[in-house]
Design a protein around this motif. Structure first.
Motif, PDB file in Angstrom:
ATOM      1  N   SER A 154       0.682  -1.119   0.064  1.00  0.00           N
ATOM      2  CA  SER A 154      -0.092   0.061   0.007  1.00  0.00           C
ATOM      3  C   SER A 154       0.881   1.345   0.125  1.00  0.00           C
ATOM      4  N   SER A 155       0.785   1.989  -0.840  1.00  0.00           N
ATOM      5  CA  SER A 155       1.435   3.463  -0.957  1.00  0.00           C
ATOM      6  C   SER A 155       1.006   4.291   0.078  1.00  0.00           C
ATOM      7  N   ARG A 156      -0.103   4.173   0.736  1.00  0.00           N
ATOM      8  CA  ARG A 156      -0.428   4.994   1.863  1.00  0.00           C
ATOM      9  C   ARG A 156       0.244   4.461   2.966  1.00  0.00           C
ATOM     10  N   ASP A 160       2.851   6.520   5.310  1.00  0.00           N
ATOM     11  CA  ASP A 160       2.715   6.831   6.812  1.00  0.00           C
ATOM     12  C   ASP A 160       3.809   6.267   7.496  1.00  0.00           C
ATOM     13  N   ARG A 186       1.382  12.591  -3.568  1.00  0.00           N
ATOM     14  CA  ARG A 186      -0.055  12.146  -3.499  1.00  0.00           C
ATOM     15  C   ARG A 186      -0.798  12.575  -4.576  1.00  0.00           C
TER      16      ARG A 186
END
Length: 305
Positions: A154-156, A160, A186
């Motif tokens: 996950s890029s998110r 994070d 983003r």
């Protein structure tokens, strides 16, 4: 790039055959004398004269060179001027167009296909630079740490983790700069994801671009067509179809190139311990137009909250 006889470039002298290796444009056209780079970096450069594929040069070996002959450049297509626009609704841009989708339409627009491929390939390089940024922030230039970061699907989650590390390790000013580039990243990631995760189609009316629609909209439309005996084949569905002209695709491709370069500049800045140079470099990074605009936006949001 194409080399023109009489023009000046920055480059190297091949240690094997003695030929000039022209690597960068010289904007001063011979006005710079002597070495033009400092530091301990290495350049990996091939020689097209003797076809030695990889030669390592030190920064002191990068010198001004005047071309003695014309040389053909890369076979790559010339770059278009980016439109600066996103995709447009097909019904607005081409009111008379009829949308058709299928797996071979991308091949009908070979230039668009090349730009599309650049958008796909460049994102992997952006992710690589992001992993190196984490290494510089945490000062852990180890293979396991970088592999663990890249293994996060996950890029998110990646961002994070990177943000948590940056918040602890960076100064307030550096963290603000970091946040600005992550916000820009983003936005550009969103534009890239929209492009590569949709369906590509075509129309005889659209001569210099490709059609695009979301997978969910396409499936819903297909079910509707089947249920109405094909009566709505080209009607309501057109509101869910967009067009990417070649110049629009070029916008995304060059945005990703800029992002890759800037993240590299950022971790290069963070890796330096030269206080004087860092002060000058920080100003240069913050005044880059895209970054400056994002810093100003962040400041406005901060005042409002």
């Amino acid at each position: 790039m194409k080399i023109e006889k009489g023009r000046w470039y920055f480059g190297f002298i091949c240690p094997h055959c003695g030929a000039n290796i022209y690597s960068l444009d010289d904007p001063t056209q011979g006005g710079t004398k002597g070495p033009v780079a400092i530091g301990e970096a290495k350049f990996s450069v091939p020689c097209r004269s003797c076809e030695t594929d990889e030669i390592l040069f030190g920064t002191h070996e990068l010198v001004p060179l005047q071309a003695h002959e014309d040389l053909l450049g890369s076979p790559a297509l010339p770059r278009r001027k980016p439109s600066g626009k996103a995709r447009q609704k097909l019904s607005n841009r081409y009111p008379k167009a009829k949308a058709t989708f299928g797996i071979r339409f991308i091949e009908d627009q070979p230039e668009c296909a090349v730009i599309f491929a650049r958008c796909v390939v460049k994102w992997s390089y952006v992710e690589n630079e992001t992993a190196l940024l984490l290494a510089k922030i945490l000062k852990i230039n180890t293979e396991p740490a970088l592999a663990m970061f890249l293994a996060m699907q996950s890029s998110r989650v990646q961002i994070d983790v990177l943000t948590a590390a940056a918040r602890t390790a960076l100064s307030a000013d550096d963290f603000k700069l970091f946040q600005a580039i992550m916000n820009i990243r983003r936005t550009m990631e969103g534009a890239r994801n929209h492009l590569v995760h949709g369906l590509i189609g075509g129309s005889t009316v659209v001569k210099d671009g490709v059609l695009w629609t979301d997978q969910k909209d396409y499936v819903r439309h297909t079910a509707t067509v089947w249920g109405t005996d094909y009566a709505q084949m080209h009607t309501k569905y057109l509101e869910e179809v967009f067009v990417y002209e070649a110049d629009d695709l070029e916008t995304i491709a060059q945005d990703l190139e800029w992002l890759h370069r800037f993240i590299g500049n950022l971790w290069g800045y963070l890796d330096s311990s030269d206080v004087v140079w860092r002060a000058e470099r920080y100003h240069q990074l913050c005044t880059e137009p895209r970054v400056q605009a994002e810093l100003q936006r962040m400041a406005r949001v901060g005042q409002q909250s």
